[in-house]
Design a protein around this motif. Structure first.
Motif, PDB file in Angstrom:
ATOM      1  N   GLY A   1       0.817  -1.200   0.000  1.00  0.00           N
ATOM      2  CA  GLY A   1       0.000   0.000   0.000  1.00  0.00           C
ATOM      3  C   GLY A   1       0.855   1.255   0.000  1.00  0.00           C
ATOM      4  N   PHE A   2       1.911   1.237   0.777  1.00  0.00           N
ATOM      5  CA  PHE A   2       2.832   2.372   0.837  1.00  0.00           C
ATOM      6  C   PHE A   2       3.459   2.615  -0.537  1.00  0.00           C
ATOM      7  CE2 PHE A   2       6.887   4.394   1.542  1.00  0.00           C
ATOM      8  CZ  PHE A   2       6.640   5.331   2.539  1.00  0.00           C
TER       9      PHE A   2
ATOM     10  N   GLY B   1       4.390   6.931   7.440  1.00  0.00           N
ATOM     11  CA  GLY B   1       3.845   6.446   8.693  1.00  0.00           C
ATOM     12  C   GLY B   1       3.935   7.527   9.751  1.00  0.00           C
ATOM     13  N   GLY B   2       3.274   7.288  10.886  1.00  0.00           N
ATOM     14  CA  GLY B   2       3.250   8.291  11.940  1.00  0.00           C
ATOM     15  C   GLY B   2       4.623   8.668  12.459  1.00  0.00           C
ATOM     16  N   GLY B   3       5.584   7.731  12.386  1.00  0.00           N
ATOM     17  CA  GLY B   3       6.931   8.029  12.854  1.00  0.00           C
ATOM     18  C   GLY B   3       7.620   9.109  12.062  1.00  0.00           C
ATOM     19  N   ALA B   4       7.208   9.299  10.799  1.00  0.00           N
ATOM     20  CA  ALA B   4       7.827  10.328   9.960  1.00  0.00           C
ATOM     21  C   ALA B   4       7.449  11.737  10.400  1.00  0.00           C
ATOM     22  CB  ALA B   4       7.428  10.111   8.498  1.00  0.00           C
ATOM     23  N   LEU B   5       6.505  11.853  11.331  1.00  0.00           N
ATOM     24  CA  LEU B   5       6.122  13.165  11.855  1.00  0.00           C
ATOM     25  C   LEU B   5       7.077  13.643  12.948  1.00  0.00           C
ATOM     26  CD1 LEU B   5       2.272  12.540  12.124  1.00  0.00           C
ATOM     27  CD2 LEU B   5       3.453  13.891  10.381  1.00  0.00           C
ATOM     28  N   PHE B   6       7.958  12.765  13.409  1.00  0.00           N
ATOM     29  CA  PHE B   6       8.915  13.130  14.449  1.00  0.00           C
ATOM     30  C   PHE B   6      10.222  13.582  13.811  1.00  0.00           C
ATOM     31  CE2 PHE B   6       6.248  10.057  16.844  1.00  0.00           C
ATOM     32  CZ  PHE B   6       5.886  10.880  17.907  1.00  0.00           C
ATOM     33  N   ASP B   7      10.588  14.834  14.020  1.00  0.00           N
ATOM     34  CA  ASP B   7      11.850  15.341  13.477  1.00  0.00           C
ATOM     35  C   ASP B   7      13.040  14.545  13.997  1.00  0.00           C
ATOM     36  OD1 ASP B   7      10.476  17.295  12.099  1.00  0.00           O
ATOM     37  OD2 ASP B   7      10.781  18.840  13.630  1.00  0.00           O
ATOM     38  N   GLU B   8      12.925  14.051  15.239  1.00  0.00           N
ATOM     39  CA  GLU B   8      14.030  13.296  15.819  1.00  0.00           C
ATOM     40  C   GLU B   8      14.347  12.049  14.995  1.00  0.00           C
ATOM     41  OE1 GLU B   8      11.713  15.123  19.334  1.00  0.00           O
ATOM     42  OE2 GLU B   8      11.294  14.267  17.356  1.00  0.00           O
ATOM     43  N   LEU B   9      13.329  11.337  14.542  1.00  0.00           N
ATOM     44  CA  LEU B   9      13.559  10.141  13.734  1.00  0.00           C
ATOM     45  C   LEU B   9      14.046  10.501  12.335  1.00  0.00           C
ATOM     46  CD1 LEU B   9      10.588   7.765  14.669  1.00  0.00           C
ATOM     47  CD2 LEU B   9      13.002   7.484  15.217  1.00  0.00           C
TER      48      LEU B   9
ATOM     49  N   SER C   1      -3.189   4.449   3.592  1.00  0.00           N
ATOM     50  CA  SER C   1      -4.602   4.388   3.216  1.00  0.00           C
ATOM     51  C   SER C   1      -4.819   4.956   1.819  1.00  0.00           C
ATOM     52  CB  SER C   1      -5.450   5.137   4.245  1.00  0.00           C
ATOM     53  OG  SER C   1      -6.805   5.157   3.874  1.00  0.00           O
ATOM     54  N   GLN C   2      -4.074   5.991   1.459  1.00  0.00           N
ATOM     55  CA  GLN C   2      -4.163   6.536   0.099  1.00  0.00           C
ATOM     56  C   GLN C   2      -3.700   5.497  -0.920  1.00  0.00           C
ATOM     57  OE1 GLN C   2      -2.087  10.288  -0.209  1.00  0.00           O
ATOM     58  NE2 GLN C   2      -3.069  11.131   1.614  1.00  0.00           N
ATOM     59  N   GLY C   3      -2.617   4.796  -0.577  1.00  0.00           N
ATOM     60  CA  GLY C   3      -2.146   3.730  -1.469  1.00  0.00           C
ATOM     61  C   GLY C   3      -3.173   2.624  -1.622  1.00  0.00           C
ATOM     62  N   TYR C   4      -3.858   2.291  -0.522  1.00  0.00           N
ATOM     63  CA  TYR C   4      -4.929   1.297  -0.600  1.00  0.00           C
ATOM     64  C   TYR C   4      -6.039   1.775  -1.542  1.00  0.00           C
ATOM     65  CZ  TYR C   4      -3.096  -1.098   3.617  1.00  0.00           C
ATOM     66  OH  TYR C   4      -2.328  -1.781   4.530  1.00  0.00           O
ATOM     67  N   ALA C   5      -6.400   3.053  -1.442  1.00  0.00           N
ATOM     68  CA  ALA C   5      -7.467   3.591  -2.297  1.00  0.00           C
ATOM     69  C   ALA C   5      -7.062   3.526  -3.766  1.00  0.00           C
ATOM     70  CB  ALA C   5      -7.793   5.032  -1.886  1.00  0.00           C
TER      71      ALA C   5
ATOM     72  N   ALA D   1      11.539   1.845   0.555  1.00  0.00           N
ATOM     73  CA  ALA D   1      10.308   2.284   1.220  1.00  0.00           C
ATOM     74  C   ALA D   1      10.373   1.891   2.686  1.00  0.00           C
ATOM     75  CB  ALA D   1       9.088   1.647   0.560  1.00  0.00           C
ATOM     76  N   VAL D   2      10.100   2.849   3.581  1.00  0.00           N
ATOM     77  CA  VAL D   2      10.102   2.577   5.014  1.00  0.00           C
ATOM     78  C   VAL D   2       8.851   3.204   5.623  1.00  0.00           C
ATOM     79  CG1 VAL D   2      11.313   2.799   7.207  1.00  0.00           C
ATOM     80  CG2 VAL D   2      12.629   2.634   5.073  1.00  0.00           C
ATOM     81  N   GLY D   3       7.992   2.364   6.201  1.00  0.00           N
ATOM     82  CA  GLY D   3       6.793   2.837   6.870  1.00  0.00           C
ATOM     83  C   GLY D   3       6.940   2.677   8.373  1.00  0.00           C
ATOM     84  N   LEU D   4       6.859   3.781   9.098  1.00  0.00           N
ATOM     85  CA  LEU D   4       7.041   3.766  10.553  1.00  0.00           C
ATOM     86  C   LEU D   4       5.686   3.868  11.231  1.00  0.00           C
ATOM     87  CD1 LEU D   4      10.064   6.245  10.743  1.00  0.00           C
ATOM     88  CD2 LEU D   4      10.155   3.745  10.931  1.00  0.00           C
TER      89      LEU D   4
END
Length: 339
Positions: A141-142, A270-278, A303-307, A159-162
């Protein structure tokens, strides 16, 4: 292009009479299921005591079934006629859950809700018909989102999904995924658990749930004993530990030198990409050899990829991307095309 709807992946049994506590269905989800009533999503966070969800639930689990029914009710408000749904699971659980999920999602559903929460009648039944279901690994999906969405990527890339429950990774070539490189590991829950353990050394957390701790880490503050605490330094520490203990070793095992000769880009979401630290940790490790890119709308990107995948099977006005995530449940529909 997309119309995104999402709610926190939490629920709690509730017998309370909740009247006019919300403005709409999305924030006022109260589902009747098998003779019991449950508040779900934002309403569970507002009115519940310990809203919760297990990690990486199977289709047979109550958690998955409740969130699915809530998501179908939300999706129905944007779809006329039968739906075509694509959803997914982490690579590590995909094989075990694929067939059961397809059987559960496909077909006719009657979803009973208490509409009083948002000014409707107490007995509202929402009829949903799902005539086509595709279940794919999350990483597919990603990658679908990267290659077939606005990014329109044509070159090879990592591709990395966190996600909260799992991190997923793979090498994508124009011809397809290199299956040897597909991998799963612990998600952001690892860092959240570390933060909880550190806080409990000095504070009583009053039975905070994983979801509440995750929200506190995202916001960078937490209220304990009526005092607001700054979590910035602690968040930096636990996220760096998570990257060093989990993310970096996982990627080293998945990708060898020949893979880095094939691709020059890495997409992180993924949600982890919202953290500047990561993101900084990724840059430190891969910035000299790869072009690092954070996908748009990282938390809803799968979810966009799923759509987009569902739109290959059915018309866009019937296609739904459904990501029943461990942190949030995300529904993506296609916006009506302007003439």
């Amino acid at each position: 292009m997309f119309k995104t709807k999402e709610f926190p992946s939490v629920f709690e049994a509730s017998t309370a009479e909740l009247v006019d506590v919300s403005n709409n269905l999305l924030t006022g989800l109260k589902i009747n299921h098998n003779g019991s009533s449950y508040v779900v999503g934002e309403l569970a966070l507002l009115e519940g005591n310990t809203p919760h969800k297990g990690i990486n639930n199977a289709p047979s689990d109550l958690d998955y079934r409740l969130l699915l029914r809530a998501a179908l009710a939300v999706a129905k408000s944007g779809i006329e006629g039968p739906m075509c749904i694509t959803t997914g699971f982490p690579s590590s659980t995909y094989g075990a859950n694929r067939d059961a999920a397809k059987d559960l999602v496909e077909g006719a559903h009657t979803i009973d809700i208490d509409g009083r929460t948002f000014g409707k009648s107490p007995d509202v039944s929402i009829e949903v018909e799902v005539d086509q279901v595709e279940v794919i690994p999350e990483i597919e999906g990603f990658i679908s989102g990267v290659r077939r969405g606005k990014l329109n990527e044509r070159d090879p890339f990592f591709a990395v999904g966190l996600g909260y429950g799992t991190m997923e990774a793979a090498l994508s070539l124009p011809s397809g995924i290199v299956q040897r490189t597909t991998t799963s590991a612990s998600g952001l829950q690892y860092a959240t658990k570390l933060m909880s353990d550190r806080l409990q050394q000095e504070h009583y957390l009053d039975m905070l749930t994983d979801h509440q701790l995750d929200m506190a880490m995202r916001e960078g503050t937490i209220v304990i004993g009526r005092r607001k605490m700054d979590l910035t330094d602690l968040r930096q520490d636990v996220l760096s530990t998570y990257y060093e203990d989990v993310v970096s070793p996982t990627l080293k095992r998945a990708f060898d030198d020949s893979d880095f000769g094939r691709a020059e880009k890495m997409y992180v979401g993924g949600g982890g990409a919202l953290f500047d630290e990561l993101v900084d940790d990724f840059t430190d490790e891969f910035g000299d050899i790869l072009s690092l890119k954070i996908v748009p709308d990282p938390a809803s990107f799968i979810s966009q990829g799923y759509a987009l995948h569902a739109a290959d099977v059915a018309r866009r006005d019937r296609a739904v991307g459904l990501d029943i995530g461990n942190a949030n449940t995300v529904i993506n529909l296609f916006e009506e095309e302007s003439v």
